[in-house]
Design a protein around this motif. Structure first.
Motif, PDB file in Angstrom:
ATOM      1  N   UNK A  23    -107.621  -6.714   8.417  1.00  0.00           N
ATOM      2  CA  UNK A  23    -107.360  -6.243   7.047  1.00  0.00           C
ATOM      3  C   UNK A  23    -106.323  -5.129   7.046  1.00  0.00           C
ATOM      4  N   UNK A  24    -106.118  -4.494   8.196  1.00  0.00           N
ATOM      5  CA  UNK A  24    -105.214  -3.348   8.286  1.00  0.00           C
ATOM      6  C   UNK A  24    -104.025  -3.622   9.199  1.00  0.00           C
ATOM      7  N   UNK A  25    -104.290  -4.272  10.340  1.00  0.00           N
ATOM      8  CA  UNK A  25    -103.233  -4.431  11.348  1.00  0.00           C
ATOM      9  C   UNK A  25    -102.581  -5.809  11.270  1.00  0.00           C
ATOM     10  N   UNK A  26    -101.250  -5.849  11.404  1.00  0.00           N
ATOM     11  CA  UNK A  26    -100.564  -7.142  11.395  1.00  0.00           C
ATOM     12  C   UNK A  26    -100.770  -7.890  12.712  1.00  0.00           C
ATOM     13  N   UNK A  27    -100.673  -9.220  12.686  1.00  0.00           N
ATOM     14  CA  UNK A  27    -100.742  -9.995  13.927  1.00  0.00           C
ATOM     15  C   UNK A  27     -99.431  -9.862  14.700  1.00  0.00           C
ATOM     16  N   UNK A  28     -99.440 -10.346  15.960  1.00  0.00           N
ATOM     17  CA  UNK A  28     -98.262 -10.212  16.825  1.00  0.00           C
ATOM     18  C   UNK A  28     -97.227 -11.291  16.492  1.00  0.00           C
ATOM     19  N   UNK A  29     -96.585 -11.099  15.356  1.00  0.00           N
ATOM     20  CA  UNK A  29     -95.480 -11.957  14.918  1.00  0.00           C
ATOM     21  C   UNK A  29     -94.512 -11.042  14.175  1.00  0.00           C
ATOM     22  N   UNK A  84     -82.494  -8.496   7.969  1.00  0.00           N
ATOM     23  CA  UNK A  84     -83.025  -9.852   7.881  1.00  0.00           C
ATOM     24  C   UNK A  84     -83.662 -10.219   9.215  1.00  0.00           C
ATOM     25  N   UNK A  85     -84.930 -10.678   9.195  1.00  0.00           N
ATOM     26  CA  UNK A  85     -85.610 -11.109  10.420  1.00  0.00           C
ATOM     27  C   UNK A  85     -85.898 -12.604  10.295  1.00  0.00           C
ATOM     28  N   UNK A  86     -85.050 -13.412  10.895  1.00  0.00           N
ATOM     29  CA  UNK A  86     -85.219 -14.857  10.732  1.00  0.00           C
ATOM     30  C   UNK A  86     -86.197 -15.460  11.728  1.00  0.00           C
ATOM     31  N   UNK A  87     -86.459 -14.727  12.821  1.00  0.00           N
ATOM     32  CA  UNK A  87     -87.352 -15.291  13.837  1.00  0.00           C
ATOM     33  C   UNK A  87     -88.797 -14.854  13.575  1.00  0.00           C
ATOM     34  N   UNK A  88     -89.660 -15.767  13.145  1.00  0.00           N
ATOM     35  CA  UNK A  88     -91.032 -15.365  12.807  1.00  0.00           C
ATOM     36  C   UNK A  88     -91.865 -14.973  14.031  1.00  0.00           C
ATOM     37  N   UNK A  89     -91.392 -15.329  15.243  1.00  0.00           N
ATOM     38  CA  UNK A  89     -92.129 -14.948  16.455  1.00  0.00           C
ATOM     39  C   UNK A  89     -91.762 -13.547  16.945  1.00  0.00           C
ATOM     40  N   UNK A  90     -90.657 -12.989  16.432  1.00  0.00           N
ATOM     41  CA  UNK A  90     -90.201 -11.676  16.906  1.00  0.00           C
ATOM     42  C   UNK A  90     -91.201 -10.599  16.512  1.00  0.00           C
ATOM     43  N   UNK A  91     -91.565  -9.743  17.472  1.00  0.00           N
ATOM     44  CA  UNK A  91     -92.506  -8.661  17.159  1.00  0.00           C
ATOM     45  C   UNK A  91     -91.792  -7.315  17.065  1.00  0.00           C
ATOM     46  N   UNK A  92     -90.500  -7.306  17.407  1.00  0.00           N
ATOM     47  CA  UNK A  92     -89.751  -6.070  17.190  1.00  0.00           C
ATOM     48  C   UNK A  92     -88.326  -6.373  16.775  1.00  0.00           C
ATOM     49  N   UNK A 106     -94.740 -10.355  11.306  1.00  0.00           N
ATOM     50  CA  UNK A 106     -95.583  -9.546  10.414  1.00  0.00           C
ATOM     51  C   UNK A 106     -95.728  -8.115  10.940  1.00  0.00           C
ATOM     52  N   UNK A 107     -95.638  -7.964  12.273  1.00  0.00           N
ATOM     53  CA  UNK A 107     -95.773  -6.623  12.857  1.00  0.00           C
ATOM     54  C   UNK A 107     -94.582  -5.746  12.457  1.00  0.00           C
ATOM     55  N   UNK A 108     -93.390  -6.344  12.423  1.00  0.00           N
ATOM     56  CA  UNK A 108     -92.202  -5.595  11.993  1.00  0.00           C
ATOM     57  C   UNK A 108     -92.371  -5.184  10.526  1.00  0.00           C
ATOM     58  N   UNK A 109     -92.773  -6.158   9.713  1.00  0.00           N
ATOM     59  CA  UNK A 109     -92.936  -5.887   8.280  1.00  0.00           C
ATOM     60  C   UNK A 109     -94.015  -4.835   8.042  1.00  0.00           C
ATOM     61  N   UNK A 110     -95.184  -5.033   8.700  1.00  0.00           N
ATOM     62  CA  UNK A 110     -96.315  -4.131   8.484  1.00  0.00           C
ATOM     63  C   UNK A 110     -96.005  -2.701   8.912  1.00  0.00           C
ATOM     64  N   UNK A 111     -95.333  -2.558  10.075  1.00  0.00           N
ATOM     65  CA  UNK A 111     -95.000  -1.202  10.540  1.00  0.00           C
ATOM     66  C   UNK A 111     -94.017  -0.538   9.577  1.00  0.00           C
ATOM     67  N   UNK A 112     -93.070  -1.318   9.091  1.00  0.00           N
ATOM     68  CA  UNK A 112     -92.077  -0.787   8.151  1.00  0.00           C
ATOM     69  C   UNK A 112     -92.760  -0.318   6.864  1.00  0.00           C
TER      70      UNK A 112
END
Lengths: 68, 477
Positions: free
Chosen positions: B402-408, B445-453, B410-416
């Motif tokens: 509910x708080x932390x993004x998964x390792x995709x 722009x982050x086109x790679x959904x697998x990128x975590x950073x 989403x982690x870039x988006x969530x941290x931002x």
């Protein structure tokens, strides 16, 4: 395959599914021990206590607009 | 494809039941529900620190889209996290209503149909390699999606029996009945060309949110919303296996179905799984026959290639047990894992203790209350608490999701999002883009959904962290 077709015919020709499932349920409860029966009774009683009183309104009053 | 991106979008039903002061229409109840979101974010359409999205369309349903996840377990955790987040909003709305003198209760249902026959959805997204031709999806994927409801439907009672469909009786008329699926009766299309016939069930023309030259986003709209984690795991896990076979050109039968809408209904209302419907080539098949083919192919495929994640053996095993349950008419082997069987067991227990049948108001009520997301009151949740449901992931994993993004990505988006909010900086994000409103020219722009950073986002976050916020940031929701 033949068996499946027979099942399909039974389904079409009678109210078999509901009767069957009721039979299965009573058959099962006949086999299990009394502790389990009362355990189920306890759970159902607890669920009864959580349900809104007016069952009909609970269901009929749930009207939304369509999604997507 | 070695790894795949998954996501689920869920529309919830909403109801306010008054006590004392009068009723609230669903639109008003939804506005009350989203008040903390609007107070905090000035919007009813937001991305969250866990990478997911909360959304309210005007007059429509509260909706939660999971972040893009790359494992089934992450998907399950993030799907359930949506229920937790909405339950938190219900509690806040309930407090606000009480302060205003309203004494009733808000209910959110994770189901797919109301009492007037309006339907709302659960949409699955799968990242798919572009090389899979649409014609192969029509021949082999769509028939799988039409027939998988016998394993993964959420179950539904029909007090007046199955509805009529194109003059064809779907079962004994006016006899209360139980069907596998909630959604099957509400998918309407079945026109003449393969492409238009396919469109209502799947859509691959959407923006992929990724490199469009390599990937499509397969959008599946005919699934039921599931309460049981094991059912969701089988639904998404088996679909993933079929997609892998298609991507690897593994041989699958051509099961192109002549009339998808009719087949969906015939299958849903036949608990024996043996009712036959027409294929495009003029032959007839049953849902169980077709699913047995997919299951056998998946077992051989996994034997040859090895399991690609830890839960593959469980998925294949549960798939087999679900089909056996239907073939034998004995669902006791799946009634702690598969939604329709869990629900049917409960309803049948009430019927064996005196409820009149599937048309009994109490049975109807239980059918709906099963989908109530309230942890104390919702019937699925009560059964779970009593140890009558098999779960796959832990409560703490759901809390974390509910708080932390998964390792995709989403982690870039969530941290931002977290950094921008902590710094009090207004920002704009979608699935692919991120920017600070103060620097509109710098849109990442982050086109790679697998990128975590992402280096650009990392330096933005570093800047944000140096800037101490003078503004108090309210809780996320």
């Amino acid at each position: 395959m033949e068996r499946q077709q027979q099942q399909a015919q039974q389904q079409m020709s009678s109210s078999a599914p509901l009767e069957q499932s009721q039979l299965q349920i009573s058959h099962q409860t006949a086999e299990v021990n009394q502790n389990l029966v009362s355990e189920v009774d306890d759970i159902l009683a607890e669920i009864d206590g959580l349900l809104e009183e007016n069952a009909e309104d609970f269901v009929k009053g749930f009207v939304q607009k369509g999604g997507e | 494809m070695e790894r795949r991106i998954f996501g689920v979008e869920t529309e919830f039903g909403i109801r306010y039941i008054p006590r004392g002061l009068g009723p609230l229409a669903p639109e008003e109840a939804a506005r009350k529900l989203f008040k903390p979101v609007v107070d905090s974010w000035r919007s009813t359409n937001i991305f969250l620190p866990n990478g997911g999205r909360l959304y309210l369309d005007v007059g429509s349903h509260p909706e939660y889209a999971t972040a893009e996840t790359a494992t089934l377990r992450d998907l399950l955790a993030h799907d359930k996290a949506g229920e937790y987040l909405f339950n938190d909003l219900v509690n806040q709305a309930q407090d606000n209503l009480e302060a205003e003198g309203f004494d009733g209760r808000i209910f959110l249902f994770k189901n797919n149909v109301d009492s007037a026959g309006n339907s709302f959805g659960s949409h699955e997204n799968y990242m798919l390699e572009r090389k899979v031709e649409f014609s192969r999806l029509v021949r082999s994927l769509i028939p799988f999606l039409i027939t998988r409801q016998i394993m993964v439907g959420a179950g539904k009672t029909h007090p007046s029996g199955p509805p009529e469909w194109s003059g064809r009786p779907l079962g004994p008329q006016n006899e209360p009945s139980f069907s596998f699926s909630q959604r099957a009766d509400h998918i309407w299309e079945g026109s003449s060309t393969a492409t238009t016939r396919a469109r209502p069930l799947i859509n691959t023309r959407d923006e992929p949110h990724a490199d469009a030259s390599l990937y499509r986003r397969l959008h599946v709209i005919n699934g039921d919303s599931n309460m049981s984690q094991a059912t969701t795991m089988l639904k998404v896990g088996a679909t993933d296996l079929v997609l892998r076979m298609l991507e690897d050109y593994y041989p699958l039968a051509d099961f192109e179905i002549r009339d998808a809408a009719t087949a969906l209904r015939v299958i849903s209302h036949d608990l024996t799984g043996s009712a036959r419907f027409s294929l495009a080539d003029g032959s007839e098949r049953s849902a169980v026959e077709m699913q047995r083919h997919y299951h056998a192919a998946a077992c051989q495929y996994v034997e040859a290639k090895g399991p690609h994640h830890e839960d593959v053996p469980y998925i294949l095993n549960l798939w087999d047990r679900a089909l056996t349950a239907i073939e034998t008419g004995d669902s006791s082997g799946i009634d702690t894992e598969i939604d329709w069987a869990i629900k049917k067991k409960l309803l049948d227990a009430y019927i064996s203790r005196g409820a009149s049948g599937y048309d009994d108001p109490k049975i109807q009520q239980l059918d709906l209350a099963y989908h109530d997301i309230d942890p104390d009151r919702g019937i699925y949740n009560v059964l779970n608490r009593k140890g009558l449901i098999k779960t796959v992931i832990s409560e703490s994993e759901i809390d974390r999701a509910a708080i932390e993004p998964p390792a995709t990505r989403a982690r870039i988006r969530g941290s931002f999002i977290s950094a921008a909010r902590a710094a009090g900086e207004p920002f704009t994000v979608d699935w692919v883009h991120l920017k600070l409103n103060s620097r509109p020219q710098l849109s990442v722009m982050c086109k790679d959904p697998f990128a975590v950073e992402n280096a650009e986002v990392a330096s933005l976050i570093e800047e944000l962290q140096q800037k101490k916020s003078t503004v108090w940031a309210p809780p996320f929701i």
